[in-house]
Design a protein around this motif. Sequence first.
Motif, PDB file in Angstrom:
ATOM      1  N   ILE A 153       2.092   1.730  -3.511  1.00 47.66           N
ATOM      2  CA  ILE A 153       1.004   2.226  -4.352  1.00 47.66           C
ATOM      3  C   ILE A 153       0.798   3.721  -4.119  1.00 47.66           C
ATOM      4  CG2 ILE A 153      -1.483   2.082  -4.765  1.00 47.66           C
ATOM      5  CD1 ILE A 153      -1.224  -0.960  -4.132  1.00 47.66           C
ATOM      6  N   ASP A 154       0.892   4.137  -2.854  1.00 42.52           N
ATOM      7  CA  ASP A 154       0.741   5.553  -2.525  1.00 42.52           C
ATOM      8  C   ASP A 154       1.880   6.391  -3.109  1.00 42.52           C
ATOM      9  OD1 ASP A 154      -1.581   5.028  -1.158  1.00 42.52           O
ATOM     10  OD2 ASP A 154      -0.632   4.970   0.829  1.00 42.52           O
ATOM     11  N   GLU A 204      -7.359  -4.818  -4.482  1.00 43.48           N
ATOM     12  CA  GLU A 204      -8.255  -3.842  -3.846  1.00 43.48           C
ATOM     13  C   GLU A 204      -8.155  -2.467  -4.496  1.00 43.48           C
ATOM     14  OE1 GLU A 204      -7.126  -3.844   0.241  1.00 43.48           O
ATOM     15  OE2 GLU A 204      -7.911  -5.870   0.630  1.00 43.48           O
ATOM     16  N   ARG A 205      -6.955  -2.141  -4.993  1.00 44.26           N
ATOM     17  CA  ARG A 205      -6.739  -0.826  -5.605  1.00 44.26           C
ATOM     18  C   ARG A 205      -6.949  -0.837  -7.117  1.00 44.26           C
ATOM     19  NH1 ARG A 205      -3.560   2.857  -2.525  1.00 44.26           N
ATOM     20  NH2 ARG A 205      -3.764   2.313  -0.324  1.00 44.26           N
ATOM     21  N   LYS A 251       0.827  -1.207   0.000  1.00 42.35           N
ATOM     22  CA  LYS A 251       0.000   0.000   0.000  1.00 42.35           C
ATOM     23  C   LYS A 251       0.861   1.257   0.000  1.00 42.35           C
ATOM     24  CE  LYS A 251      -3.846  -2.344   2.290  1.00 42.35           C
ATOM     25  NZ  LYS A 251      -4.594  -2.535   3.561  1.00 42.35           N
TER      26      LYS A 251
END
Length: 358
Positions: A206-207, A228-229, A203
Amino acid sequence: MGKALLGLAGAAVALAVGAGGAVAQDKLKVGFVYVGPISDHGYSYQHDQGRLQLEKELGDKVTTTYVENVPEGADAERVIDQLAAQGHKLIFTTSFGFMNPTLKVAQRYPDVKFEHATGYKRSANLATYSARFYEGRTIVGEIVGKMTKSNVIGYVASFPIPEVVSGINAMTIALRKVNPKAEVRVVWVNSWYDPPKEAEAAKALIDQGADVIVQHTDSPAPIQAAEERGLFAVGQSSDMTRFGPKAHLTAIVDDWGGYYVDRTKKLLAGGWKSEDTWGGIKDAMLHLAPYNPAIPADVVATADKTKADIVSGARHPFAGPIKDQSGKEVIPAGKSATDEQILKMDYFVEGVVGKLPK
């Protein structure tokens, strides 16, 4: 430690009963030590699939025991010692951190044969084996280089050891051949199997702009985070498609079964000897999981050609010229990294963002 010993006792009892009492005692006892749970759906899971293949092919000649969730260090030494003391004559220890514990126990039990995965210390009764994981990462690099839109690839990494570093570098080199603008960002979780940390790392990447997540850790958590993303990801050690059907581009699948069968047969025939085995795609010690239908046909064709070239020897994943992050040439044009250089790789190549922990 308690869990490991309980797991060992439970496995031993279950297998002895299943084999049929006294008959089981006549079989060769083969032990396996795993760093994670066999339910990790990654590295330890694949080693256990190899154990099951061994049972299937040589079931009338062997009985197997496994111990899962064994921490690297003193606990590992106690577990390995107990397997040897219980009469296991062939013991496979399957994580890099088991290297010194395996060597110590091997010295105490010269009549037992030991095999250590991904290490480099051998003795008369201790052999080593590993797979050329970096070959698979070369193919992955070309795929993700074509699939990324942000030109940022996130890499969830376990420990900064040569096995992991060479994989990051091989992927980055291949990535930059097809997409010179792309870069790789690495987050270290300092664990082989820690789903919460792996998810958190994915995560965070991804950020930071990553739209493809690659991993050298053992749980499917990074795949699930990408799913999920709505992004892409590459699995580790086994086909992780079921954890992210839309995200999962492919996976580097380890295949240990053939090796386990071969080495056990050699011991049964009296031909076992200590040696080092480092197999690749050509040797069927690894392959790629089925490709996601989202990958365009031309990208699949490129990946298949690269695979064929690696198998034939026409392409070496570390063919020069290669420069490290500082711009220093580490492999000159016309040369390829030797096995020794790959096994000692302690630098990042151009295209990797961030410093390599020392």
